[in-house]
Design a protein around this motif. Structure first.
Motif, mmCIF file in Angstrom:
data_model
loop_
_atom_site.group_PDB
_atom_site.id
_atom_site.type_symbol
_atom_site.label_atom_id
_atom_site.label_comp_id
_atom_site.label_asym_id
_atom_site.label_seq_id
_atom_site.Cartn_x
_atom_site.Cartn_y
_atom_site.Cartn_z
ATOM 1 N N GLY A 144 0.827 -1.198 0.000
ATOM 2 C CA GLY A 144 0.000 0.000 0.000
ATOM 3 C C GLY A 144 0.864 1.253 0.000
ATOM 4 O O GLY A 144 2.094 1.180 -0.080
ATOM 5 N N MET A 145 0.193 2.387 0.083
ATOM 6 C CA MET A 145 0.885 3.674 0.108
ATOM 7 C C MET A 145 0.555 4.394 1.415
ATOM 8 O O MET A 145 -0.606 4.433 1.826
ATOM 9 N N VAL A 146 1.578 4.973 2.017
ATOM 10 C CA VAL A 146 1.400 5.817 3.191
ATOM 11 C C VAL A 146 2.214 7.073 2.938
ATOM 12 O O VAL A 146 3.430 6.994 2.726
ATOM 13 N N ASP A 147 1.557 8.224 2.923
ATOM 14 C CA ASP A 147 2.243 9.506 2.685
ATOM 15 C C ASP A 147 3.143 9.450 1.455
ATOM 16 O O ASP A 147 4.330 9.793 1.515
ATOM 17 N N GLU A 148 2.600 8.946 0.352
ATOM 18 C CA GLU A 148 3.318 8.862 -0.925
ATOM 19 C C GLU A 148 4.482 7.872 -0.915
ATOM 20 O O GLU A 148 5.325 7.881 -1.807
ATOM 21 N N THR A 149 4.558 7.040 0.113
ATOM 22 C CA THR A 149 5.608 6.033 0.201
ATOM 23 C C THR A 149 4.986 4.659 0.025
ATOM 24 O O THR A 149 4.028 4.313 0.717
ATOM 25 N N ILE A 150 5.549 3.870 -0.902
ATOM 26 C CA ILE A 150 5.060 2.512 -1.094
ATOM 27 C C ILE A 150 5.716 1.598 -0.073
ATOM 28 O O ILE A 150 6.864 1.790 0.299
ATOM 29 N N GLY A 151 4.959 0.634 0.376
ATOM 30 C CA GLY A 151 5.478 -0.323 1.345
ATOM 31 C C GLY A 151 4.474 -1.433 1.559
ATOM 32 O O GLY A 151 3.492 -1.553 0.823
ATOM 33 N N TYR A 152 4.720 -2.228 2.559
ATOM 34 C CA TYR A 152 3.782 -3.302 2.872
ATOM 35 C C TYR A 152 3.566 -3.365 4.385
ATOM 36 O O TYR A 152 4.405 -2.954 5.176
ATOM 37 N N TRP A 153 2.395 -3.871 4.738
ATOM 38 C CA TRP A 153 2.007 -4.014 6.134
ATOM 39 C C TRP A 153 2.344 -5.421 6.611
ATOM 40 O O TRP A 153 2.296 -6.373 5.847
ATOM 41 N N ASP A 154 2.652 -5.554 7.899
ATOM 42 C CA ASP A 154 2.853 -6.879 8.489
ATOM 43 C C ASP A 154 1.564 -7.698 8.395
ATOM 44 O O ASP A 154 1.592 -8.873 8.061
ATOM 45 N N THR A 155 0.457 -7.042 8.723
ATOM 46 C CA THR A 155 -0.829 -7.731 8.832
ATOM 47 C C THR A 155 -1.936 -6.833 8.317
ATOM 48 O O THR A 155 -1.953 -5.637 8.604
ATOM 49 N N LEU A 156 -2.859 -7.419 7.576
ATOM 50 C CA LEU A 156 -4.050 -6.693 7.145
ATOM 51 C C LEU A 156 -5.133 -6.805 8.211
ATOM 52 O O LEU A 156 -5.199 -7.795 8.931
ATOM 53 N N THR A 157 -5.967 -5.789 8.292
ATOM 54 C CA THR A 157 -7.108 -5.780 9.198
ATOM 55 C C THR A 157 -8.375 -5.775 8.353
ATOM 56 O O THR A 157 -8.522 -4.916 7.493
ATOM 57 N N PRO A 158 -9.265 -6.729 8.576
ATOM 58 C CA PRO A 158 -10.481 -6.769 7.748
ATOM 59 C C PRO A 158 -11.421 -5.601 8.034
ATOM 60 O O PRO A 158 -11.666 -5.238 9.179
ATOM 61 N N LEU A 159 -11.914 -5.017 6.959
ATOM 62 C CA LEU A 159 -12.904 -3.942 6.991
ATOM 63 C C LEU A 159 -14.107 -4.447 6.211
ATOM 64 O O LEU A 159 -13.961 -4.961 5.106
ATOM 65 N N TYR A 160 -15.289 -4.299 6.775
ATOM 66 C CA TYR A 160 -16.487 -4.842 6.140
ATOM 67 C C TYR A 160 -17.689 -3.961 6.469
ATOM 68 O O TYR A 160 -17.669 -3.168 7.405
ATOM 69 N N ALA A 161 -18.715 -4.123 5.666
ATOM 70 C CA ALA A 161 -19.927 -3.314 5.838
ATOM 71 C C ALA A 161 -20.946 -4.060 6.691
ATOM 72 O O ALA A 161 -21.097 -5.271 6.589
ATOM 73 N N CYS A 162 -21.650 -3.300 7.512
ATOM 74 C CA CYS A 162 -22.734 -3.840 8.330
ATOM 75 C C CYS A 162 -24.014 -3.090 7.931
ATOM 76 O O CYS A 162 -24.083 -1.866 8.068
ATOM 77 N N PHE A 163 -24.982 -3.818 7.390
ATOM 78 C CA PHE A 163 -26.233 -3.210 6.929
ATOM 79 C C PHE A 163 -27.208 -3.102 8.091
ATOM 80 O O PHE A 163 -27.434 -4.057 8.835
ATOM 81 N N HIS A 164 -27.811 -1.913 8.251
ATOM 82 C CA HIS A 164 -28.816 -1.667 9.290
ATOM 83 C C HIS A 164 -30.194 -1.706 8.635
ATOM 84 O O HIS A 164 -30.545 -0.796 7.871
ATOM 85 N N GLU A 165 -30.941 -2.766 8.918
ATOM 86 C CA GLU A 165 -32.251 -2.933 8.288
ATOM 87 C C GLU A 165 -33.237 -1.844 8.694
ATOM 88 O O GLU A 165 -34.088 -1.453 7.897
ATOM 89 N N ASP A 166 -33.117 -1.325 9.920
ATOM 90 C CA ASP A 166 -34.084 -0.344 10.396
ATOM 91 C C ASP A 166 -34.097 0.939 9.570
ATOM 92 O O ASP A 166 -35.158 1.471 9.246
#
Length: 119
Positions: A75-97
């Protein structure tokens, strides 16, 4: 156990994939996707027998797989390319109400039992 993740800068001048990265990210931005049909019947049945919900198990399995390959963590951080040790999952939660969506994240843990306790 909490996993700390660090960002490791890559020197694009010496990186063996540097020219390809520059070409496909700057000169000819490209993206790819792939759809694969696969049976999850055994996986789903095993989860049901253990009274484990499908979505948290799916999120953990995908994140574990991605974390095994450095190229998926670039990924990129402040215009610097690199890699992360670990990814963190990001996901959507739908609110039916009110039919809105919230973005949620769960800190990844290699230990499945620990991960699903917090999701």
């Amino acid at each position: 156990m909490t996993m700390n993740t660090s960002f490791h800068p890559i020197d694009i001048q010496t990186w063996s994939r540097g020219q390809m990265f520059h070409y496909f990210s700057v000169m000819a931005p490209t993206s790819y996707s792939m759809t694969v049909e696969l049976s999850i019947t055994n996986f789903r049945n095993s989860l049901k027998q253990q009274n484990i919900k499908f979505f948290p198990a799916y999120i953990w399995l995908v994140t574990k797989t991605l974390n095994q390959q450095v190229e998926f963590k670039v990924g990129m951080v402040d215009e610097t390319i690199g890699y992360w040790d670990t990814l963190t999952p990001l996901y959507a939660c739908f609110h039916e109400d009110d039919e809105t969506i919230s973005l949620m994240w769960t800190e990844y843990n290699d230990d499945f039992e620990v991960f699903i306790r917090v999701i």
